[in-house]
Scaffold this active site. Structure first.
Site, mmCIF file in Angstrom:
data_model
loop_
_atom_site.group_PDB
_atom_site.id
_atom_site.type_symbol
_atom_site.label_atom_id
_atom_site.label_comp_id
_atom_site.label_asym_id
_atom_site.label_seq_id
_atom_site.Cartn_x
_atom_site.Cartn_y
_atom_site.Cartn_z
ATOM 1 N N ARG A 11 0.840 -1.062 -0.007
ATOM 2 C CA ARG A 11 -0.122 -0.148 0.034
ATOM 3 C C ARG A 11 0.760 1.104 -0.084
ATOM 4 O O ARG A 11 0.256 2.673 -0.497
ATOM 5 C CB ARG A 11 -0.888 0.157 1.049
ATOM 6 N N GLU A 46 0.930 -4.009 13.403
ATOM 7 C CA GLU A 46 -0.122 -4.150 14.243
ATOM 8 C C GLU A 46 -0.617 -5.497 14.429
ATOM 9 O O GLU A 46 -1.229 -5.810 15.687
ATOM 10 C CB GLU A 46 -1.107 -2.794 13.822
HETATM 11 P P1 AMP Z 1 2.841 -0.697 11.701
HETATM 12 O O1 AMP Z 1 4.064 -1.374 11.409
HETATM 13 O O2 AMP Z 1 1.941 -1.272 12.853
HETATM 14 O O3 AMP Z 1 3.084 0.725 11.942
HETATM 15 O O4 AMP Z 1 1.842 -0.987 10.453
HETATM 16 C C1 AMP Z 1 1.797 -0.241 9.152
HETATM 17 C C2 AMP Z 1 1.610 -0.757 7.878
HETATM 18 O O5 AMP Z 1 0.633 -1.873 8.215
HETATM 19 C C3 AMP Z 1 1.141 0.120 6.992
HETATM 20 O O6 AMP Z 1 1.977 -0.028 5.763
HETATM 21 C C4 AMP Z 1 -0.190 -0.104 6.792
HETATM 22 O O7 AMP Z 1 -0.508 -0.345 5.385
HETATM 23 C C5 AMP Z 1 -0.734 -1.296 7.530
HETATM 24 N N1 AMP Z 1 -1.413 -1.222 8.730
HETATM 25 C C6 AMP Z 1 -1.459 -1.416 10.023
HETATM 26 N N2 AMP Z 1 -2.349 -1.008 10.496
HETATM 27 C C7 AMP Z 1 -3.536 -0.570 9.899
HETATM 28 C C8 AMP Z 1 -4.641 -0.077 9.870
HETATM 29 N N3 AMP Z 1 -5.303 -0.008 11.140
HETATM 30 N N4 AMP Z 1 -5.380 0.329 8.773
HETATM 31 C C9 AMP Z 1 -4.947 0.090 7.536
HETATM 32 N N5 AMP Z 1 -3.687 -0.170 7.524
HETATM 33 C C10 AMP Z 1 -2.823 -0.730 8.422
#
Ligand code: AMP
Length: 172
Positions: free
Chosen positions: A59, A96
C-alpha cells in the site's frame, strides 16, 4: 485534514479481530481529493530535496511512487520477502496485526544519499522502523518519514528516530 476522513472507510476486525482497518482507497478513486491530499506532501518533499523516495510494499507504493514520479525523484522499493532479485538486505519486524519481513536491494543506494520513507499509514511503527533500518544498513542517509494517516493512540512515532522529520497528514 479532517475533511479527508469522509473518504476513509473504517472496517472493524480486518484483517484480524480487534483491528479497525482504515481503508483509504476511496481517496485514490477521486483524483481531485487525492491531489488535494498530496499537495502539502509535494511542497514538503520539494523543500527537503531527498535524493530518493523509498516506498514500502504494497500500500505504501501508491503515495510513494505518485510523489516520486510527480517530483522527478528516484524511487526505491522496500519489499516483502523473496520479491527483489539479486543481493538483498532483510529484517523481520512486528506490525499491528502480526509479524513480517522487509527487504531492500543491497546495491540500490549510493552511500550517504538522502532518503525519505513514505508509507500510507503509521500504526505501531514497526514497518517504518524496519524500512529505516534497511536504508541505513544499505548505506543511505535516512532523513525522515511521511505518512498519509497516523493512528496516534498506537504511539508508532516512539519507534522512529525522533531527530528525523516525522510527518503525517490525517490523524486518528
Ligand atoms: P505498523 O508497522 O504497525 O506501523 O503498520 C503499518 C503498516 O501496516 C502500513 O503499511 C499499513 O498499510 C498497515 N496497517 C497497519 N495497521 C493498519 C490499519 N489499522 N489500517 C490500515 N492499514 C494498517
Amino acid at each position: 485534514m479532517e475533511n479527508f476522513k469522509k473518504y476513509i472507510n473504517e472496517i472493524s476486525d480486518f484483517p484480524k479481530e480487534g483491528i479497525s482497518f482504515k481503508d483509504i482507497n476511496p481517496i485514490y478513486k477521486e483524483p481531485k481529493i487525492w491531489n488535494e491530499l498530496m499537495l502539502p506532501l509535494q511542497k514538503l518533499v520539494s523543500t527537503i530535496k531527498p535524493d530518493y523516495i523509498a516506498g514500502i510494499e504494497s500500500r505504501g507504493f501508491i503515495p510513494a511512487t505518485a510523489l516520486a514520479f510527480k517530483l522527478e525523484v528516484g524511487f526505491i522499493p522496500i519489499r516483502k520477502p523473496n520479491k527483489l532479485p539479486g543481493k538483498v538486505i532483510g529484517t523481520n519486524y512486528k506490525l499491528e496485526y502480526g509479524e513480517d519481513r522487509l527487504e531492500i536491494q543491497q546495491d540500490s543506494i549510493e552511500k550517504d544519499s538522502k532518503i525519505i520513507v513514505i508509507d500510507d499509514l503509521l500504526a505501531t511503527g514497526g514497518t517504518a522502523c524496519a524500512a529505516g533500518k534497511l536504508i541505513r544498513e544499505a548505506g543511505g542517509k535516512l532523513i525522515g518519514y511521511i505518512f498519509l494517516v497516523e493512528l496516534t493512540e498506537l504511539h508508532g512515532r516512539i519507534k522512529l528516530d525522533s531527530e528525523l522529520l516525522i510527518e503525517s497528514l490525517i490523524k486518528y
